[in-house]
Write a protein that holds these residues in place. Structure first.
Motif, PDB file in Angstrom:
ATOM      1  N   TYR A  33       0.842  -1.186   0.000  1.00 53.69           N
ATOM      2  CA  TYR A  33       0.000   0.000   0.000  1.00 53.69           C
ATOM      3  C   TYR A  33       0.882   1.243   0.000  1.00 53.69           C
ATOM      4  O   TYR A  33       1.899   1.297   0.688  1.00 53.69           O
ATOM      5  N   TYR A  35       0.670   5.330   0.837  1.00 55.84           N
ATOM      6  CA  TYR A  35      -0.101   6.380   1.485  1.00 55.84           C
ATOM      7  C   TYR A  35       0.671   7.695   1.411  1.00 55.84           C
ATOM      8  O   TYR A  35       1.892   7.721   1.320  1.00 55.84           O
ATOM      9  N   GLN A  37       0.868  11.505   3.543  1.00 51.03           N
ATOM     10  CA  GLN A  37       0.502  12.185   4.780  1.00 51.03           C
ATOM     11  C   GLN A  37       0.974  13.625   4.733  1.00 51.03           C
ATOM     12  O   GLN A  37       2.153  13.891   4.480  1.00 51.03           O
ATOM     13  N   GLY A  40       1.300  16.413  10.289  1.00 50.20           N
ATOM     14  CA  GLY A  40       0.336  16.620  11.364  1.00 50.20           C
ATOM     15  C   GLY A  40      -1.053  16.088  11.089  1.00 50.20           C
ATOM     16  O   GLY A  40      -1.957  16.266  11.917  1.00 50.20           O
ATOM     17  N   GLU A  41      -1.222  15.428   9.958  1.00 53.30           N
ATOM     18  CA  GLU A  41      -2.553  14.921   9.611  1.00 53.30           C
ATOM     19  C   GLU A  41      -2.534  13.403   9.457  1.00 53.30           C
ATOM     20  O   GLU A  41      -1.483  12.764   9.539  1.00 53.30           O
ATOM     21  N   GLY A  42      -3.699  12.844   9.204  1.00 57.39           N
ATOM     22  CA  GLY A  42      -3.805  11.402   9.008  1.00 57.39           C
ATOM     23  C   GLY A  42      -3.312  10.978   7.640  1.00 57.39           C
ATOM     24  O   GLY A  42      -2.997  11.793   6.788  1.00 57.39           O
ATOM     25  N   LEU A  43      -3.225   9.676   7.440  1.00 58.63           N
ATOM     26  CA  LEU A  43      -2.732   9.123   6.176  1.00 58.63           C
ATOM     27  C   LEU A  43      -3.858   9.003   5.165  1.00 58.63           C
ATOM     28  O   LEU A  43      -4.969   8.596   5.511  1.00 58.63           O
ATOM     29  N   PHE A  45      -4.924   7.155   1.635  1.00 63.28           N
ATOM     30  CA  PHE A  45      -4.599   6.028   0.769  1.00 63.28           C
ATOM     31  C   PHE A  45      -4.404   6.487  -0.676  1.00 63.28           C
ATOM     32  O   PHE A  45      -5.202   7.258  -1.207  1.00 63.28           O
ATOM     33  N   ILE A  86       4.612  13.460   3.205  1.00 63.90           N
ATOM     34  CA  ILE A  86       5.333  12.235   3.579  1.00 63.90           C
ATOM     35  C   ILE A  86       4.658  11.063   2.870  1.00 63.90           C
ATOM     36  O   ILE A  86       3.447  10.896   2.970  1.00 63.90           O
ATOM     37  N   LEU A  88       4.396   7.016   2.544  1.00 63.63           N
ATOM     38  CA  LEU A  88       4.682   5.792   3.299  1.00 63.63           C
ATOM     39  C   LEU A  88       4.214   4.570   2.527  1.00 63.63           C
ATOM     40  O   LEU A  88       3.129   4.570   1.947  1.00 63.63           O
ATOM     41  N   LEU A  99      -0.516  -4.940   9.641  1.00 66.14           N
ATOM     42  CA  LEU A  99      -0.193  -4.001   8.571  1.00 66.14           C
ATOM     43  C   LEU A  99       0.939  -3.128   9.086  1.00 66.14           C
ATOM     44  O   LEU A  99       0.764  -2.368  10.029  1.00 66.14           O
ATOM     45  N   ILE A 100       2.112  -3.262   8.473  1.00 62.87           N
ATOM     46  CA  ILE A 100       3.284  -2.507   8.929  1.00 62.87           C
ATOM     47  C   ILE A 100       3.686  -1.486   7.878  1.00 62.87           C
ATOM     48  O   ILE A 100       3.293  -1.583   6.714  1.00 62.87           O
ATOM     49  N   PHE A 101       4.483  -0.507   8.315  1.00 60.35           N
ATOM     50  CA  PHE A 101       4.877   0.582   7.421  1.00 60.35           C
ATOM     51  C   PHE A 101       6.371   0.817   7.443  1.00 60.35           C
ATOM     52  O   PHE A 101       7.064   0.497   8.416  1.00 60.35           O
ATOM     53  N   GLY A 102       6.863   1.390   6.352  1.00 66.63           N
ATOM     54  CA  GLY A 102       8.219   1.896   6.312  1.00 66.63           C
ATOM     55  C   GLY A 102       8.280   3.210   7.070  1.00 66.63           C
ATOM     56  O   GLY A 102       7.266   3.719   7.543  1.00 66.63           O
ATOM     57  N   LYS A 103       9.488   3.793   7.160  1.00 65.90           N
ATOM     58  CA  LYS A 103       9.653   5.013   7.939  1.00 65.90           C
ATOM     59  C   LYS A 103       9.208   6.259   7.193  1.00 65.90           C
ATOM     60  O   LYS A 103       9.131   7.333   7.770  1.00 65.90           O
TER      61      LYS A 103
END
Lengths: 111, 115
Positions: A33, A35, A37, A40-43, A45, A86, A88, A99-103
Protein backbone atom coordinates in the motif's frame (compact mmCIF):
# COMPACT_ATOMS: atom_id res chain seq x y z
CA UNK A 1 9.58 -10.06 11.39
CA UNK A 2 9.06 -8.20 8.14
CA UNK A 3 10.69 -4.82 7.61
CA UNK A 4 10.09 -2.19 4.97
CA UNK A 5 12.91 0.12 3.99
CA UNK A 6 12.15 3.29 2.07
CA UNK A 7 14.58 5.37 0.10
CA UNK A 8 15.38 8.14 0.01
CA UNK A 9 14.47 9.35 3.51
CA UNK A 10 13.87 12.82 2.17
CA UNK A 11 13.78 14.48 -1.19
CA UNK A 12 13.71 18.06 -2.44
CA UNK A 13 12.77 18.54 -6.08
CA UNK A 14 12.05 21.51 -8.26
CA UNK A 15 8.49 21.89 -9.46
CA UNK A 16 8.00 20.09 -12.75
CA UNK A 17 10.67 17.48 -12.14
CA UNK A 18 10.06 13.74 -11.94
CA UNK A 19 10.95 11.66 -8.90
CA UNK A 20 10.93 8.10 -7.64
CA UNK A 21 10.54 6.69 -4.13
CA UNK A 22 11.44 3.08 -3.41
CA UNK A 23 10.17 0.59 -0.87
CA UNK A 24 12.05 -2.67 -0.28
CA UNK A 25 10.71 -5.49 1.85
CA UNK A 26 12.72 -8.07 3.78
CA UNK A 27 10.08 -10.67 2.87
CA UNK A 28 7.67 -11.36 0.04
CA UNK A 29 4.98 -8.76 -0.20
CA UNK A 30 1.36 -9.84 0.12
CA UNK A 31 -0.26 -6.55 -0.69
CA UNK A 32 1.67 -3.30 -0.85
CA UNK A 33 0.00 0.00 0.00
CA UNK A 34 1.12 3.54 -0.70
CA UNK A 35 -0.10 6.38 1.48
CA UNK A 36 0.51 10.11 1.62
CA UNK A 37 0.50 12.18 4.78
CA UNK A 38 0.42 15.92 5.15
CA UNK A 39 2.42 16.96 8.19
CA UNK A 40 0.34 16.62 11.36
CA UNK A 41 -2.55 14.92 9.61
CA UNK A 42 -3.81 11.40 9.01
CA UNK A 43 -2.73 9.12 6.18
CA UNK A 44 -4.50 9.21 2.83
CA UNK A 45 -4.60 6.03 0.77
CA UNK A 46 -3.08 6.31 -2.72
CA UNK A 47 -2.81 2.84 -4.23
CA UNK A 48 -2.61 -0.85 -3.48
CA UNK A 49 -0.62 -3.44 -5.42
CA UNK A 50 -0.96 -7.18 -5.03
CA UNK A 51 0.32 -9.00 -8.07
CA UNK A 52 3.93 -9.22 -9.16
CA UNK A 53 4.51 -6.87 -12.08
CA UNK A 54 1.38 -4.87 -11.29
CA UNK A 55 1.35 -1.18 -12.10
CA UNK A 56 -1.26 1.40 -11.15
CA UNK A 57 -1.60 5.08 -11.88
CA UNK A 58 -3.60 7.89 -10.41
CA UNK A 59 -3.23 11.31 -11.95
CA UNK A 60 0.53 11.89 -12.08
CA UNK A 61 1.47 9.15 -9.61
CA UNK A 62 2.42 5.65 -10.76
CA UNK A 63 3.24 2.73 -8.48
CA UNK A 64 4.78 -0.58 -9.48
CA UNK A 65 5.36 -3.88 -7.71
CA UNK A 66 8.28 -5.86 -9.06
CA UNK A 67 7.90 -9.43 -10.31
CA UNK A 68 9.52 -10.95 -7.24
CA UNK A 69 7.15 -8.98 -5.01
CA UNK A 70 9.83 -7.62 -2.73
CA UNK A 71 10.14 -4.08 -3.99
CA UNK A 72 7.80 -1.31 -5.03
CA UNK A 73 8.41 2.10 -6.53
CA UNK A 74 6.31 5.24 -6.57
CA UNK A 75 6.95 7.62 -9.43
CA UNK A 76 5.65 11.18 -9.65
CA UNK A 77 5.70 12.89 -13.01
CA UNK A 78 5.97 16.67 -13.30
CA UNK A 79 5.86 17.28 -9.55
CA UNK A 80 3.74 20.08 -8.12
CA UNK A 81 3.72 21.76 -4.69
CA UNK A 82 0.56 19.78 -3.91
CA UNK A 83 2.64 16.59 -4.05
CA UNK A 84 4.66 17.66 -1.03
CA UNK A 85 4.25 15.53 2.08
CA UNK A 86 5.33 12.24 3.58
CA UNK A 87 4.94 9.10 1.48
CA UNK A 88 4.68 5.79 3.30
CA UNK A 89 4.61 2.27 2.01
CA UNK A 90 2.76 -0.36 3.99
CA UNK A 91 2.47 -4.13 3.75
CA UNK A 92 0.48 -6.95 5.24
CA UNK A 93 2.23 -9.89 6.85
CA UNK A 94 1.80 -13.30 5.26
CA UNK A 95 -1.27 -14.08 7.37
CA UNK A 96 -2.76 -10.80 6.20
CA UNK A 97 -3.42 -9.65 9.73
CA UNK A 98 -0.82 -7.08 10.73
CA UNK A 99 -0.19 -4.00 8.57
CA UNK A 100 3.28 -2.51 8.93
CA UNK A 101 4.88 0.58 7.42
CA UNK A 102 8.22 1.90 6.31
CA UNK A 103 9.65 5.01 7.94
CA UNK A 104 8.43 7.25 5.17
CA UNK A 105 9.93 9.58 2.58
CA UNK A 106 9.51 13.32 3.06
CA UNK A 107 9.02 15.12 -0.24
CA UNK A 108 9.42 18.86 -0.65
CA UNK A 109 8.65 20.55 -3.96
CA UNK A 110 10.13 23.97 -4.57
CA UNK A 111 8.42 26.36 -6.95
CA UNK B 1 -21.08 10.48 9.13
CA UNK B 2 -19.24 7.36 8.05
CA UNK B 3 -15.60 7.23 8.94
CA UNK B 4 -13.08 6.66 11.66
CA UNK B 5 -12.78 9.10 14.52
CA UNK B 6 -10.25 9.42 17.29
CA UNK B 7 -10.68 11.24 20.56
CA UNK B 8 -9.31 13.30 22.05
CA UNK B 9 -7.29 15.05 19.33
CA UNK B 10 -4.88 16.48 21.90
CA UNK B 11 -4.07 15.28 25.38
CA UNK B 12 -1.58 16.30 28.02
CA UNK B 13 -1.13 13.95 30.95
CA UNK B 14 1.26 13.46 33.81
CA UNK B 15 3.75 10.66 34.22
CA UNK B 16 2.20 7.66 35.95
CA UNK B 17 -1.38 8.45 35.06
CA UNK B 18 -3.60 6.09 33.11
CA UNK B 19 -4.93 7.50 29.87
CA UNK B 20 -7.25 6.02 27.25
CA UNK B 21 -7.36 7.00 23.62
CA UNK B 22 -10.59 6.26 21.83
CA UNK B 23 -11.16 5.03 18.29
CA UNK B 24 -14.53 4.52 16.63
CA UNK B 25 -15.29 3.39 13.06
CA UNK B 26 -18.63 3.22 11.30
CA UNK B 27 -17.82 0.82 8.44
CA UNK B 28 -18.06 -2.40 10.48
CA UNK B 29 -14.50 -3.18 9.39
CA UNK B 30 -13.21 -6.38 10.93
CA UNK B 31 -9.61 -5.16 11.32
CA UNK B 32 -8.44 -2.30 13.48
CA UNK B 33 -4.95 -1.06 14.26
CA UNK B 34 -3.14 1.31 16.60
CA UNK B 35 0.12 3.00 15.61
CA UNK B 36 2.41 5.58 17.07
CA UNK B 37 4.38 7.98 14.89
CA UNK B 38 7.66 9.43 16.04
CA UNK B 39 10.35 11.36 14.21
CA UNK B 40 12.98 8.97 12.96
CA UNK B 41 10.88 5.88 13.63
CA UNK B 42 8.01 6.30 11.23
CA UNK B 43 4.73 4.56 11.93
CA UNK B 44 5.06 1.68 14.36
CA UNK B 45 2.36 -0.88 15.07
CA UNK B 46 1.28 -1.11 18.71
CA UNK B 47 -1.68 -3.50 18.60
CA UNK B 48 -4.07 -4.85 16.04
CA UNK B 49 -7.37 -6.68 16.13
CA UNK B 50 -8.92 -9.03 13.59
CA UNK B 51 -12.39 -9.01 15.17
CA UNK B 52 -14.18 -8.31 18.42
CA UNK B 53 -12.40 -9.97 21.34
CA UNK B 54 -9.37 -10.86 19.17
CA UNK B 55 -6.27 -8.72 19.63
CA UNK B 56 -2.56 -9.17 18.92
CA UNK B 57 0.61 -7.34 19.88
CA UNK B 58 2.54 -5.34 17.37
CA UNK B 59 6.11 -4.14 17.39
CA UNK B 60 5.86 -1.76 20.36
CA UNK B 61 3.14 -3.04 22.68
CA UNK B 62 4.88 -2.72 26.07
CA UNK B 63 3.04 -0.31 28.36
CA UNK B 64 -0.15 -0.39 26.28
CA UNK B 65 -3.40 -2.31 26.65
CA UNK B 66 -6.26 -2.64 24.18
CA UNK B 67 -9.73 -4.08 24.21
CA UNK B 68 -12.32 -4.71 21.57
CA UNK B 69 -15.66 -5.65 23.02
CA UNK B 70 -17.51 -4.15 20.05
CA UNK B 71 -16.50 -4.25 16.38
CA UNK B 72 -16.67 -0.47 16.01
CA UNK B 73 -14.55 0.53 19.01
CA UNK B 74 -10.88 -0.08 19.73
CA UNK B 75 -9.64 1.90 22.74
CA UNK B 76 -5.95 2.09 23.57
CA UNK B 77 -4.94 2.49 27.22
CA UNK B 78 -1.60 3.59 28.57
CA UNK B 79 -1.58 1.94 31.97
CA UNK B 80 1.01 4.22 33.55
CA UNK B 81 2.10 6.92 31.12
CA UNK B 82 5.81 7.61 30.64
CA UNK B 83 7.52 10.48 28.82
CA UNK B 84 8.69 8.03 26.15
CA UNK B 85 5.04 7.52 25.23
CA UNK B 86 4.77 11.12 24.08
CA UNK B 87 3.82 10.67 20.44
CA UNK B 88 1.14 11.01 17.82
CA UNK B 89 -1.18 8.01 17.88
CA UNK B 90 -3.13 6.84 14.86
CA UNK B 91 -5.98 4.40 14.69
CA UNK B 92 -6.91 2.64 11.45
CA UNK B 93 -9.44 0.11 10.22
CA UNK B 94 -9.71 -2.15 7.19
CA UNK B 95 -11.79 -4.85 5.65
CA UNK B 96 -10.75 -8.48 5.48
CA UNK B 97 -7.32 -8.83 3.85
CA UNK B 98 -6.75 -10.34 0.41
CA UNK B 99 -10.15 -9.25 -0.78
CA UNK B 100 -10.89 -6.19 -2.86
CA UNK B 101 -10.36 -2.78 -1.33
CA UNK B 102 -8.48 -3.88 1.76
CA UNK B 103 -6.73 -0.58 2.29
CA UNK B 104 -6.70 0.77 5.81
CA UNK B 105 -8.43 4.03 6.63
CA UNK B 106 -6.83 6.25 9.20
CA UNK B 107 -8.13 8.57 11.86
CA UNK B 108 -6.79 12.10 12.23
CA UNK B 109 -4.53 11.15 15.10
CA UNK B 110 -4.21 11.97 18.79
CA UNK B 111 -1.27 14.04 19.89
CA UNK B 112 -0.33 12.87 23.37
CA UNK B 113 2.14 14.68 25.59
CA UNK B 114 3.31 13.11 28.84
CA UNK B 115 4.86 15.59 31.24
Amino acid sequence: SQELEQSPQSLIVQEGKNLTINCTSSKTLYGLYWYKQKYGEGLIFLMMLQKGGEEKSHEKITAKLDEKKQQSSLHITASQPSHAGIYLCGARNQAGTALIFGKGTTLSVSS
Amino acid sequence: DAGITQSPRYKITETGRQVTLMCHQTWSHSYMFWYRQDLGHGLRLIYYSAAADITDKGEVSDGYVVSRSKTENFPLTLESATRSQTSVYFCASSGFPRTANTEAFFGQGTRLTVV
